[in-house]
Design an enzyme around this catalytic site. Structure first.
Site, PDB file in Angstrom:
ATOM      1  N   HIS A  72       0.836  -1.207   0.000  1.00  0.00           N
ATOM      2  CA  HIS A  72       0.000   0.000   0.000  1.00  0.00           C
ATOM      3  C   HIS A  72       0.873   1.261   0.000  1.00  0.00           C
ATOM      4  O   HIS A  72       0.674   2.166  -0.808  1.00  0.00           O
ATOM      5  CB  HIS A  72      -0.937  -0.007   1.205  1.00  0.00           C
ATOM      6  N   ASP A 102       8.675  20.626 -26.713  1.00  0.00           N
ATOM      7  CA  ASP A 102       8.534  19.317 -26.064  1.00  0.00           C
ATOM      8  C   ASP A 102       9.530  19.308 -24.922  1.00  0.00           C
ATOM      9  O   ASP A 102      10.176  20.318 -24.633  1.00  0.00           O
ATOM     10  CB  ASP A 102       8.821  18.174 -27.055  1.00  0.00           C
ATOM     11  N   TRP A 137       7.196   0.033   4.249  1.00  0.00           N
ATOM     12  CA  TRP A 137       7.891   0.627   3.094  1.00  0.00           C
ATOM     13  C   TRP A 137       9.301   1.053   3.449  1.00  0.00           C
ATOM     14  O   TRP A 137      10.138   1.252   2.576  1.00  0.00           O
ATOM     15  CB  TRP A 137       7.087   1.788   2.506  1.00  0.00           C
ATOM     16  N   SER A 167      13.678   5.610 -13.178  1.00  0.00           N
ATOM     17  CA  SER A 167      12.640   6.363 -13.883  1.00  0.00           C
ATOM     18  C   SER A 167      12.555   7.790 -13.345  1.00  0.00           C
ATOM     19  O   SER A 167      12.499   8.760 -14.118  1.00  0.00           O
ATOM     20  CB  SER A 167      11.307   5.630 -13.724  1.00  0.00           C
ATOM     21  N   SER A 168      12.589   7.926 -12.015  1.00  0.00           N
ATOM     22  CA  SER A 168      12.486   9.261 -11.418  1.00  0.00           C
ATOM     23  C   SER A 168      13.683  10.123 -11.776  1.00  0.00           C
ATOM     24  O   SER A 168      13.540  11.310 -12.077  1.00  0.00           O
ATOM     25  CB  SER A 168      12.414   9.164  -9.899  1.00  0.00           C
ATOM     26  N   HIS A 251      12.904  11.544   3.804  1.00  0.00           N
ATOM     27  CA  HIS A 251      12.264  12.808   4.146  1.00  0.00           C
ATOM     28  C   HIS A 251      12.184  13.779   2.976  1.00  0.00           C
ATOM     29  O   HIS A 251      11.121  14.329   2.712  1.00  0.00           O
ATOM     30  CB  HIS A 251      12.824  13.480   5.392  1.00  0.00           C
ATOM     31  N   GLU A 253      11.857  12.942   0.085  1.00  0.00           N
ATOM     32  CA  GLU A 253      10.813  12.343  -0.754  1.00  0.00           C
ATOM     33  C   GLU A 253       9.432  12.932  -0.451  1.00  0.00           C
ATOM     34  O   GLU A 253       8.647  13.163  -1.365  1.00  0.00           O
ATOM     35  CB  GLU A 253      10.822  10.825  -0.551  1.00  0.00           C
ATOM     36  N   TYR A 255       8.755  15.894   0.516  1.00  0.00           N
ATOM     37  CA  TYR A 255       8.654  17.234  -0.081  1.00  0.00           C
ATOM     38  C   TYR A 255       8.646  17.152  -1.592  1.00  0.00           C
ATOM     39  O   TYR A 255       8.041  18.007  -2.259  1.00  0.00           O
ATOM     40  CB  TYR A 255       9.780  18.135   0.433  1.00  0.00           C
ATOM     41  N   SER A 266      -1.203  26.709  -6.181  1.00  0.00           N
ATOM     42  CA  SER A 266      -0.940  28.119  -6.496  1.00  0.00           C
ATOM     43  C   SER A 266      -1.611  28.515  -7.810  1.00  0.00           C
ATOM     44  O   SER A 266      -2.228  29.579  -7.911  1.00  0.00           O
ATOM     45  CB  SER A 266       0.567  28.370  -6.604  1.00  0.00           C
ATOM     46  N   HIS A 300      14.439  13.168  12.302  1.00  0.00           N
ATOM     47  CA  HIS A 300      13.235  13.224  13.142  1.00  0.00           C
ATOM     48  C   HIS A 300      12.385  11.960  12.966  1.00  0.00           C
ATOM     49  O   HIS A 300      11.427  11.764  13.700  1.00  0.00           O
ATOM     50  CB  HIS A 300      12.423  14.516  12.925  1.00  0.00           C
ATOM     51  N   HIS A 301      12.760  11.114  11.995  1.00  0.00           N
ATOM     52  CA  HIS A 301      12.126   9.795  11.906  1.00  0.00           C
ATOM     53  C   HIS A 301      12.821   8.803  12.833  1.00  0.00           C
ATOM     54  O   HIS A 301      12.436   7.643  12.889  1.00  0.00           O
ATOM     55  CB  HIS A 301      12.191   9.271  10.469  1.00  0.00           C
ATOM     56  N   THR A 326       6.373  27.062   5.084  1.00  0.00           N
ATOM     57  CA  THR A 326       5.054  26.498   4.803  1.00  0.00           C
ATOM     58  C   THR A 326       3.977  27.509   5.161  1.00  0.00           C
ATOM     59  O   THR A 326       2.993  27.684   4.429  1.00  0.00           O
ATOM     60  CB  THR A 326       4.857  25.195   5.596  1.00  0.00           C
ATOM     61  N   LYS A 329       3.515  30.064   2.493  1.00  0.00           N
ATOM     62  CA  LYS A 329       2.698  29.622   1.364  1.00  0.00           C
ATOM     63  C   LYS A 329       1.212  29.702   1.687  1.00  0.00           C
ATOM     64  O   LYS A 329       0.418  30.206   0.897  1.00  0.00           O
ATOM     65  CB  LYS A 329       3.089  28.196   0.950  1.00  0.00           C
ATOM     66  N   ARG A 448       1.314   1.470  14.985  1.00  0.00           N
ATOM     67  CA  ARG A 448       0.955   1.284  13.586  1.00  0.00           C
ATOM     68  C   ARG A 448       1.395  -0.112  13.149  1.00  0.00           C
ATOM     69  O   ARG A 448       2.126  -0.801  13.851  1.00  0.00           O
ATOM     70  CB  ARG A 448       1.627   2.357  12.720  1.00  0.00           C
TER      71      ARG A 448
END
Lengths: 524, 274
Positions: A72, A102, A137, A167-168, A251, A253, A255, A266, A300-301, A326, A329, A448
């Protein structure tokens, strides 16, 4: 000019397979994301069914449960959110917005897309062979090591993530090159629409973060298959090394996923407030500083891994500082509406839902940033609630907002607005009923990634599962609406949303010149 | 299906009972915040959380109200012409500085809490908790080094009044009011030693010996669960800590020292040699 021009005209399967047109590839990414999202959503429906009451009634055992939660998470991140926001909307609209014919490397673009289905097949395969990848994950060793997960599943997951990573990186290189080199003559960097900025910054982050994940995965592969001991204490390794590498990728990732969402919001808030975005330079700098800060908060993880006072204090403060850009924004979006001429269209509804729900997720993020408080919150359902508020109610709302916003541009057809509103309100109520009670469960101490829970957690789990029913039903409504609108939707004129500030709505984008050179005006 | 329905109704009625009697230490249905606090650490954590929550609620309310007001005041039907202003330096400066001040108001108590947790006082007792797939092993090096396993009771043999999936055969036992050092490690994969009522959590990492501390203020039985995914039975690896008065604890130690085997360096190396 007819409304159907400048859309991909792929009439055969071969044409879709071999296309290098950025719009066609964008459509492929979006179709892929919808399919993967449906799969990931179906898995979450199954998970909520299992969690609706105590006991293990539906999954075979804890290992298959763990494999499901892993699938998931990975599917939603790598095959739904990223392909939709970056591959889908990015490919479709970055070239149009900057006046490029293009992407810089069209062939590479096609390769970048076609690696993803291969990667997803590999990941689904990992569920079907052996016992599945039951690690979450985050793939922490030793659980993901050869003793923890014997069998080929984890190796397949690693290779799937390698493919998705390639790919990324390919698409990131393509976006950076395109945006830096292929803007129309008079379009300065600080005149680009914020969505283009968001894709540029996300791509730069991908280039820095993905290789670190690739390194960690390669080391894990070596530990599993070639007698390595990078993460094995018995061989002088340390699992904490993997945690550091993983979150140094992990982390940024988040963002990478949320910045393009900011970009889309926006564009939409500006368009439907009838004015360019308020405080454009601040918005660009806010995104850039979120990206920079995103690389110095990974631990922080890891507050409860067993690290001393000084690193925990540093990562607490650094994580909290992200609230400043943040906040800039969120306030700028509100200031854009303030004094504007607001039309509450379907995409605007989703955008406003995003802003409020993302603020809720950001606030719980501030709570979690405190290493001291994290001792009772780490790995509980409070964390699950937090990241679903920023991803499931954040990034996903932005995907739907962008999809409704650009649907007429991409297809030349309109969707029935009343269905879009029903979809929004059902999804809004459903996801809130689903995820809000998870805060309570987390505060009460529910871990969890458990398949069965003590009976005291029943109440809110039952409510959450009811919310999931509504959220999934509204997604079904969306899929039906999509199928019907693609075939029978009313034909939509280019100015269906009124006057535009960006070029993807121009009649002839290939020939269009930037409107004015003053940064803020051109930059929506 | 009928069987499942009956079980489900059973849970619902149990849930009602829960709400009435309130099992203080185990999680209770419809609980919306933290459960019992049995240590000063937990009380301090709750205080910090409530402080941040209050600020957070104000921020969310502010954002929602501003958006709501903008929708009322500036919708196209009431405000057909949009303003052309796109910059207001003083305003932008303000909304950059205001969050910094708010964060300062959070950071100060946050670092105080972190320092309190990190500054480990002298111990009156050391206990080692070792994570295994899927149980905990507690050893008491200060009391002769006896060690025993703590395994979840299967649901059928949980005594009345004890919660399913949380009750264990042998609890960790600590004296009330004493500073206890808890050393946490793992023999296989990563686990997490998580005890919400005490505000305690630290990973059990193979190859590392983590240390944390607690001082339980109230006698009672407190429940937690392994909080890091650890494989097949991650859902079934609870932690139960029983806090008792010092004399009772001393009596328990005398009894335990005779019942449980002593695990010394010699016995461990003998096991490894096998």
């Amino acid at each position: 000019m007819s409304a159907t021009e400048h859309r991909p005209e792929c009439r055969s399967i071969a044409a879709w397979l071999f296309t290098t047109d950025h719009k066609a590839i964008g459509t492929l990414y979006l179709g892929f994301a919808i399919m993967a999202g449906t799969l990931g959503g179906a898995i979450s429906g199954y998970m909520r069914l299992e969690l609706a009451q105590p006991g293990m009634d539906y999954v075979v055992n804890g290992q298959s449960w763990n494999a499901l939660i892993t699938a998931h998470g990975l599917i939603m991140i790598f095959y739904m959110v990223m392909p939709a926001l970056i591959g889908g909307f990015g490919n479709w609209f970055v070239p149009l917005m900057i006046g490029a014919r293009d992407m810089a490397f069209p062939g590479l673009n096609s390769l970048g897309f076609w690696l993803l289905p291969l990667s997803l097949i590999m990941l689904i395969g990992s569920l079907l062979v052996g016992d599945g990848t039951g690690t979450g994950w985050s793939l922490y060793p030793p659980l993901s090591g050869i003793d923890g997960q014997p069998g080929p599943s984890v190796d397949m997951t690693i290779l799937a993530l390698h493919l998705a990573g390639i790919s990324s990186v390919i698409s990131a290189i393509n976006f950076v090159t395109t945006i830096l080199n292929m803007r129309e003559d008079r379009l300065p960097l600080f005149g680009m629409p914020l969505f283009v900025w968001s894709i540029l910054i996300s791509s730069l982050m991908l280039l820095l973060a993905m290789p670190v994940l690739a390194a960690a995965l390669a080391m894990l592969l070596a530990d599993r298959n070639f007698g390595g001991a990078f993460f094995d204490p018995a061989g002088g390794g340390d699992p904490m090394l993997f945690m550091n590498l993983f979150w140094f990728f992990g982390h940024p990732e988040v963002y990478i996923m949320i910045l393009p969402a900011f970009g889309i919001i926006s564009q939409i808030v500006s368009r439907f407030s009838g004015r360019p975005i308020f405080g454009y330079p601040g918005m660009v700098l806010a995104m850039a500083s979120i990206a920079a800060l995103g690389f110095i908060v990974w631990a922080h993880h890891m507050f409860t891994v067993g690290v001393g006072f000084a690193p925990r204090a540093f990562f607490t403060l650094a994580s909290m500082v992200i609230a400043v850009p943040t906040g800039i924004k969120v306030f700028a979006w509100i200031a854009t509406m303030w004094g504007g001429s607001i039309r509450l269209t379907v995409p605007m509804l989703w955008a406003l839902g995003f802003i409020i729900m993302f603020t809720v997720g950001g606030t719980t993020g501030i709570v979690l940033a405190n290493a001291g408080a994290d001792q009772v919150l780490h790995n509980t359902y409070y964390v699950v609630a937090h990241f679903h508020y920023v991803l499931s109610l954040g990034a996903t709302y932005a995907i739907f907002a962008g999809f409704y916003y650009w649907f007429p541009r991409m297809t030349g057809r309109m969707f029935p607005e009343w269905v879009g509103r029903w979809h929004f309100w059902c999804f809004f109520i459903g996801t809130n009923v689903l995820f809000f009670p998870m805060h309570f469960l987390g505060l009460a101490g529910m871990p969890r990634r458990i398949a069965d829970y003590p009976d005291g957690f029943l109440g809110w789990n039952m409510i959450a599962s009811l919310g999931a029913v509504l959220a999934l039903a509204s997604t079904l409504l969306f899929l039906v609406m999509l199928a019907v609108s693609l075939r029978r939707g009313a034909s939509a004129p280019r100015d269906v949303w009124g006057p535009a500030f960006t070029h993807e709505w121009d009649d002839d984008p290939e020939m269009a010149r930037p409107r004015g050179t003053a940064g803020a005006e051109a930059g929506a | 299906m009928r069987g499942r329905g009956t079980v489900f109704l059973g849970f619902v009625s149990a849930m009602m009972l829960d709400a009435r009697h309130g099992l203080a230490q185990a999680p209770a249905n419809w609980q919306t915040s933290f459960g019992v606090s049995a240590s000063e650490t937990k009380e301090r954590i709750v205080a910090l959380h409530d402080h941040i929550l209050l600020i957070g609620v104000c921020i969310v309310a502010l954002v929602a109200m501003l958006i709501g007001f903008a929708l009322l005041r500036f919708r196209a039907s009431r405000h057909p012409t949009a303003s052309k202003v796109t910059r207001m330096p003083w305003l932008e400066f303000g909304w950059t500085i205001a969050p910094v001040l708010v964060l300062g108001a959070i950071a100060a108590p946050s670092l105080q809490l972190l320092a309190y947790e990190s500054d480990i006082p002298d111990a009156q007792l050391t206990i080692k908790a070792s994570g295994h797939q899927w149980f905990w092993r507690y050893s008491y090096p200060d009391n002769g080094g006896f060690a025993y396993d703590s395994i979840m009771l299967p649901p059928a043999s949980v005594p009345a009044g004890e919660p399913r999936l949380l009750a264990v055969d042998n609890r960790m036992v600590v004296p009330v009011g004493a500073v206890v050092h808890i050393q946490v490690t793992s023999s296989d994969v990563v686990h997490s030693f998580f005890m919400p009522a005490l505000g305690l959590q630290i990973y059990a990492m193979p190859g590392r010996l983590n240390e944390t501390w607690t001082r339980v203020e109230k006698p009672g039985v407190y429940y937690g669960q392994c909080n890091q995914i650890c494989g097949l039975n991650h859902s079934f690896m609870p932690i139960a800590i029983e806090a008792m008065a010092q004399p009772d604890f001393d009596a328990w130690v005398r009894d335990a020292a005779t019942r449980y085997p002593v695990v010394s360096a010699a016995t461990i190396s003998a096991q490894v040699a096998k």
